[in-house]
Design an enzyme around this catalytic site. Structure first.
Site, PDB file in Angstrom:
ATOM      1  N   SER A 108       5.400   4.169  -6.074  1.00  0.00           N
ATOM      2  CA  SER A 108       5.679   2.743  -5.922  1.00  0.00           C
ATOM      3  C   SER A 108       6.434   2.210  -7.126  1.00  0.00           C
ATOM      4  O   SER A 108       5.956   2.284  -8.270  1.00  0.00           O
ATOM      5  CB  SER A 108       4.367   1.959  -5.756  1.00  0.00           C
ATOM      6  OG  SER A 108       4.644   0.574  -5.755  1.00  0.00           O
ATOM      7  N   HIS A 116       8.418   3.722  -2.421  1.00  0.00           N
ATOM      8  CA  HIS A 116       7.786   2.507  -1.893  1.00  0.00           C
ATOM      9  C   HIS A 116       8.228   1.322  -2.763  1.00  0.00           C
ATOM     10  O   HIS A 116       8.117   1.365  -3.991  1.00  0.00           O
ATOM     11  CB  HIS A 116       6.265   2.681  -1.937  1.00  0.00           C
ATOM     12  CG  HIS A 116       5.501   1.583  -1.294  1.00  0.00           C
ATOM     13  ND1 HIS A 116       5.365   1.449   0.079  1.00  0.00           N
ATOM     14  CD2 HIS A 116       4.806   0.543  -1.831  1.00  0.00           C
ATOM     15  CE1 HIS A 116       4.619   0.397   0.355  1.00  0.00           C
ATOM     16  NE2 HIS A 116       4.275  -0.186  -0.786  1.00  0.00           N
ATOM     17  N   ASP A 172       7.757  -2.699  -3.301  1.00  0.00           N
ATOM     18  CA  ASP A 172       6.902  -3.854  -3.005  1.00  0.00           C
ATOM     19  C   ASP A 172       7.625  -5.159  -3.253  1.00  0.00           C
ATOM     20  O   ASP A 172       8.021  -5.463  -4.382  1.00  0.00           O
ATOM     21  CB  ASP A 172       5.662  -3.819  -3.908  1.00  0.00           C
ATOM     22  CG  ASP A 172       4.675  -2.759  -3.483  1.00  0.00           C
ATOM     23  OD1 ASP A 172       4.334  -2.711  -2.293  1.00  0.00           O
ATOM     24  OD2 ASP A 172       4.247  -1.976  -4.354  1.00  0.00           O
ATOM     25  N   MET A 208      -3.557  -1.232   4.051  1.00  0.00           N
ATOM     26  CA  MET A 208      -3.820  -1.592   2.647  1.00  0.00           C
ATOM     27  C   MET A 208      -5.224  -1.136   2.261  1.00  0.00           C
ATOM     28  O   MET A 208      -6.194  -1.412   2.971  1.00  0.00           O
ATOM     29  CB  MET A 208      -3.714  -3.108   2.440  1.00  0.00           C
ATOM     30  CG  MET A 208      -2.318  -3.694   2.606  1.00  0.00           C
ATOM     31  SD  MET A 208      -1.027  -2.956   1.598  1.00  0.00           S
ATOM     32  CE  MET A 208      -1.689  -3.152  -0.061  1.00  0.00           C
ATOM     33  N   GLY A 239      -0.597  -3.832  -8.645  1.00  0.00           N
ATOM     34  CA  GLY A 239      -0.835  -2.404  -8.785  1.00  0.00           C
ATOM     35  C   GLY A 239      -2.046  -2.173  -9.673  1.00  0.00           C
ATOM     36  O   GLY A 239      -2.592  -3.104 -10.264  1.00  0.00           O
ATOM     37  N   GLY A 240      -2.480  -0.939  -9.731  1.00  0.00           N
ATOM     38  CA  GLY A 240      -3.530  -0.576 -10.672  1.00  0.00           C
ATOM     39  C   GLY A 240      -4.936  -0.991 -10.281  1.00  0.00           C
ATOM     40  O   GLY A 240      -5.844  -0.961 -11.117  1.00  0.00           O
ATOM     41  N   GLY A 257      -4.477   2.056  -4.968  1.00  0.00           N
ATOM     42  CA  GLY A 257      -5.551   2.766  -5.666  1.00  0.00           C
ATOM     43  C   GLY A 257      -5.640   4.254  -5.402  1.00  0.00           C
ATOM     44  O   GLY A 257      -6.646   4.876  -5.726  1.00  0.00           O
ATOM     45  N   GLY A 265       1.281   4.249  -7.152  1.00  0.00           N
ATOM     46  CA  GLY A 265       1.973   3.527  -8.217  1.00  0.00           C
ATOM     47  C   GLY A 265       1.577   4.060  -9.573  1.00  0.00           C
ATOM     48  O   GLY A 265       2.213   4.954 -10.133  1.00  0.00           O
TER      49      GLY A 265
HETATM   50  C1  DX5 Z   1      -0.133  -3.605  -4.040  1.00  0.00           C
HETATM   51  C2  DX5 Z   1       1.108  -2.880  -3.630  1.00  0.00           C
HETATM   52  C3  DX5 Z   1       1.031  -1.423  -3.881  1.00  0.00           C
HETATM   53  C4  DX5 Z   1       0.977  -1.007  -5.332  1.00  0.00           C
HETATM   54  C5  DX5 Z   1       0.086   0.200  -5.416  1.00  0.00           C
HETATM   55  O1  DX5 Z   1      -0.087  -4.906  -3.574  1.00  0.00           O
HETATM   56  O2  DX5 Z   1       1.359  -3.075  -2.243  1.00  0.00           O
HETATM   57  O3  DX5 Z   1       2.111  -0.749  -3.240  1.00  0.00           O
HETATM   58  O4  DX5 Z   1       2.238  -0.687  -5.873  1.00  0.00           O
HETATM   59  O5  DX5 Z   1      -0.124   0.500  -6.757  1.00  0.00           O
HETATM   60  P1  DX5 Z   1      -1.301   1.471  -7.204  1.00  0.00           P
HETATM   61  O6  DX5 Z   1      -1.030   2.816  -6.596  1.00  0.00           O
HETATM   62  O7  DX5 Z   1      -1.203   1.478  -8.687  1.00  0.00           O
HETATM   63  O8  DX5 Z   1      -2.599   0.899  -6.709  1.00  0.00           O
HETATM   64 ZN    ZN Z   2       2.903  -1.724  -1.225  1.00  0.00          ZN
END
Ligand code: DX5
Ligand code: ZN
Length: 218
Positions: free
Chosen positions: A7, A32, A34, A136, A143-144, A176, A196
């Site tokens: 991401s 990906h 966002d 989701m 992220g994170g 996650g 991500g």
């Molecule tokens: C969250 C985004 C995700 C995010 C995931 O709202 O839609 O795509 O980038 O990041 P990680 O993998 O760090 O949870």
């Molecule tokens: Zn996303």
């Protein structure tokens, strides 16, 4: 083996071009992207001009996740910018059927996403018209965050309904994903996983990408 889609949200924003080239060089086939509008989620990221700027430097599939209240207004722009998959949320204000039709008219793959509190059934009326499903596994916006494992149960429900209708649609999970839960997610049926922080945040991104890819193979 599930497809791991790094991401862009977790990339270093001061070096977007280099980040995209690097992640492609470690083997990523899907990126990906966002898009957050500050209304649908309490955060802002980047717009279709970012997709357009990155398009010439990458062969990866651009998987664009629209976390927007009114995605219908911007689908054409994201398509023209070079998106390959365009995903809108069941919870948005736009007419979902019109969104799917417009994405197809633009020659792109249409995706539909559900937030953690939205049941899988919200996707069912559209299954015959989709090429992509995004479940989701965190509340969208940042992220994170830690994965909400309960959300994985939706995958089986979606796959059962797809089978009953005679359609086959890849199911991607988002939020996650890491080396500790990728196998569990694969066992739950995820075909694609967004990652991500688990990839861009790793000191050795190639190793992290490989490790996630292996852990997600059953
Ligand atoms: C969250 C985004 C995700 C995010 C995931 O709202 O839609 O795509 O980038 O990041 P990680 O993998 O760090 O949870
Ligand atoms: Zn996303």
């Amino acid at each position: 083996m599930a497809i791991i889609a790094p991401s862009l949200l977790s990339a270093d924003f001061t070096r977007m071009g280099e980040e995209v080239r690097e992640i492609e060089s470690v083997g990523a086939k899907v990126l990906h992207i966002d898009i957050m509008d500050g209304h649908f989620v309490p955060n802002l990221t980047f717009g279709y001009t970012m997709v357009k700027a990155l398009r010439p430097i990458s062969q990866m599939v651009f998987d664009v996740h629209l976390m927007m209240t009114n995605p219908l207004e911007y689908i054409q722009n994201f398509a023209n910018a070079g998106s390959d998959i365009i995903t809108v949320h069941t919870e948005c204000d736009s007419d979902l059927g019109k969104c799917i039709d417009l994405i197809h008219q633009c020659g792109k793959k249409a995706g539909l996403s559900v937030k953690p509190k939205t049941p899988a059934e919200a996707l069912f009326p559209y299954l015959e018209r989709l090429e992509h499903i995004l479940v989701m596994t965190v509340e969208p916006g940042f992220g994170g965050q830690s994965m909400m494992p309960d959300c994985l149960g939706k995958i089986a429900a979606i796959k059962a309904e797809c089978a009953a209708r005679g359609v086959s649609i890849p199911v991607m999970i988002d939020g996650g994903v890491n080396a500790s839960n990728a196998r569990m997610a694969a066992e739950a049926g995820a075909d694609m996983m967004v990652a991500g922080n688990a990839v861009f945040g790793a000191s050795d991104r190639a190793a992290a990408f490989r490790d996630l890819s292996e852990k997600s193979s059953l």
